[in-house]
Design an enzyme around this catalytic site. Structure first.
Site, PDB file in Angstrom:
ATOM      1  N   ASN A 160      47.628  36.240  43.492  1.00 53.25           N
ATOM      2  CA  ASN A 160      47.074  35.997  42.169  1.00 53.25           C
ATOM      3  C   ASN A 160      46.474  34.598  42.126  1.00 53.25           C
ATOM      4  OD1 ASN A 160      46.435  36.439  39.491  1.00 53.25           O
ATOM      5  ND2 ASN A 160      48.523  36.823  38.820  1.00 53.25           N
ATOM      6  N   CYS A 188      38.725  35.536  36.917  1.00 55.07           N
ATOM      7  CA  CYS A 188      39.494  36.141  38.012  1.00 55.07           C
ATOM      8  C   CYS A 188      38.593  36.886  38.990  1.00 55.07           C
ATOM      9  CB  CYS A 188      40.551  37.078  37.448  1.00 55.07           C
ATOM     10  SG  CYS A 188      39.878  38.399  36.405  1.00 55.07           S
ATOM     11  N   GLN A 227      42.940  29.817  37.956  1.00 54.64           N
ATOM     12  CA  GLN A 227      41.728  30.044  37.156  1.00 54.64           C
ATOM     13  C   GLN A 227      41.814  29.364  35.804  1.00 54.64           C
ATOM     14  OE1 GLN A 227      42.548  34.448  36.929  1.00 54.64           O
ATOM     15  NE2 GLN A 227      41.819  34.177  34.815  1.00 54.64           N
ATOM     16  N   HIS A 283      41.872  42.440  35.024  1.00 49.06           N
ATOM     17  CA  HIS A 283      42.191  41.329  35.916  1.00 49.06           C
ATOM     18  C   HIS A 283      41.863  41.746  37.347  1.00 49.06           C
ATOM     19  CE1 HIS A 283      44.022  37.572  36.998  1.00 49.06           C
ATOM     20  NE2 HIS A 283      45.035  38.121  37.646  1.00 49.06           N
TER      21      HIS A 283
END
Length: 348
Positions: free
Chosen positions: A311, A153, A147, A290
């Site tokens: 992630n 996110c 990102q 997040h």
């Protein structure tokens, strides 16, 4: 030079380079003996991550780097499987990291709490849940993305979950456009934050989402625009929330598809995660800021039950972009609050 020799030399060179890079970041006590040795470590780190700072900025960031390096070294000598690493964020403070990479998840979650498309929980009565599953091994998870310096996110988590359910239903894994969601989902805040549920709403109301090649990611807010190949779109039929603070319900959902979750991520332990089990005794901050995707779960002898977290900080973070997070925490909210807001897209 023979063709055979050429093929032998290339792997040897790669091995040598890899060994050198690993050696550069094996922290030792001698790195902390003096300001000079710490500065040498900082310069090695900067060179490794290709991060350039002018003299004034380097001086200001050096103190932050020192504190972070000491924290990483201390944590790595606690005799646990968890190991931290001096990744690309090592000269950033917690506040700076949060301001650049964090997302105002709770605000947008509350702003769009009463939406019309969310369903029930289709997996409530699911039986014969496997003891482990890894959707990466089933070909339902794309390569790790990044990102960058944008709090997007929420869009990445939504897109990753849609990519996965699309593959599960059609056997076709495609990379979809986070940037279209960032630019065109006006209910959310682009790089300032958002929530995957309203991203799912956006996809439903706008005929799906286009493939990444049609609308590439550029790490910032932009004007909404449609780029050719409008028919190359992936659609969903709805989305559902997993019952809150219920890891067993989350396990039922993940057994059927990857699930987006919101977490706290501003703590140093999370930011510098390298490998091993991240547990409820490790610090990940106090605020949900997040979003990531749970792509599987399992158990092992060393650490017990875990979740597999995908992630979007690139492959230099964690285990090539992934984290092993404790499953079955004492707190029903789960480690880092990951059981508080799980959701997944529906595709029939």
């Amino acid at each position: 030079m023979s063709t055979v020799m050429k093929f032998l030399i290339v792997p040897l060179v790669l091995i040598a380079l890899t060994s050198h890079l690993c050696e550069s970041f094996e922290l030792e006590r001698k790195d902390f003996e003096s300001e000079k040795s710490l500065m040498q470590l900082y310069k090695r780190w900067s060179s490794h991550h290709r991060i350039s700072r002018n003299a004034n900025e380097m001086h200001k960031r050096f103190k932050v780097f020192k504190d972070n390096a000491k924290h990483v070294f201390k944590k790595n000598h606690m005799g646990r499987s968890l190991k931290l690493q001096l990744n690309q964020f090592a000269d950033m403070s917690d506040d700076e990291f949060s301001s650049i990479h964090g997302s105002n998840i709770t605000y947008y979650k509350n702003l769009h709490a009463k939406t019309g498309h969310v369903g029930g929980f289709m997996y409530e009565h699911a039986k014969e849940i496997p003891s482990s599953i890894d959707w990466r091994k089933k070909g339902a998870v794309n390569a790790i993305k990044n990102q960058g310096g944008c709090g997007s996110c929420w869009a990445f988590a939504a897109v990753a979950a849609v990519e996965s359910i699309h593959q599960i239903k059609t056997n076709e894994l495609v990379s979809l456009s986070e940037q279209e969601v960032v630019d065109c989902d006006y209910r959310d805040g682009g790089c300032r934050g958002g929530h995957y549920n309203s991203a799912f709403e956006f996809m439903m109301e706008n005929g799906g989402i286009t493939v990444e090649d049609n609308y590439p990611y550029y790490e910032g807010d932009g004007y909404c625009r449609r780029r050719g190949g409008y028919n190359e779109r992936v659609k969903i039929d709805g989305y559902e929330n997993v019952p809150r603070n219920n890891e067993h319900a989350l396990m039922k959902a993940v057994a059927h598809q990857p699930v987006a979750v919101a977490i706290a991520s501003s703590g140093s332990d999370f930011r510098f995660y390298g490998q091993g089990m991240f547990t409820e005794q490790d610090f990940c901050g106090y605020n949900i800021d997040h979003t990531v995707v749970v792509v599987g779960y399992g158990s092992d002898e060393e650490d017990g039950d875990y979740w597999i977290i995908r992630n979007q900080y690139g492959t230099q973070w964690g285990m090539n972009g992934y984290m092993k997070m404790q499953r079955g925490a004492r707190n029903p909210q789960g480690v880092c609050g990951m059981a508080m807001q799980p959701a997944y897209p529906v595709k029939y």
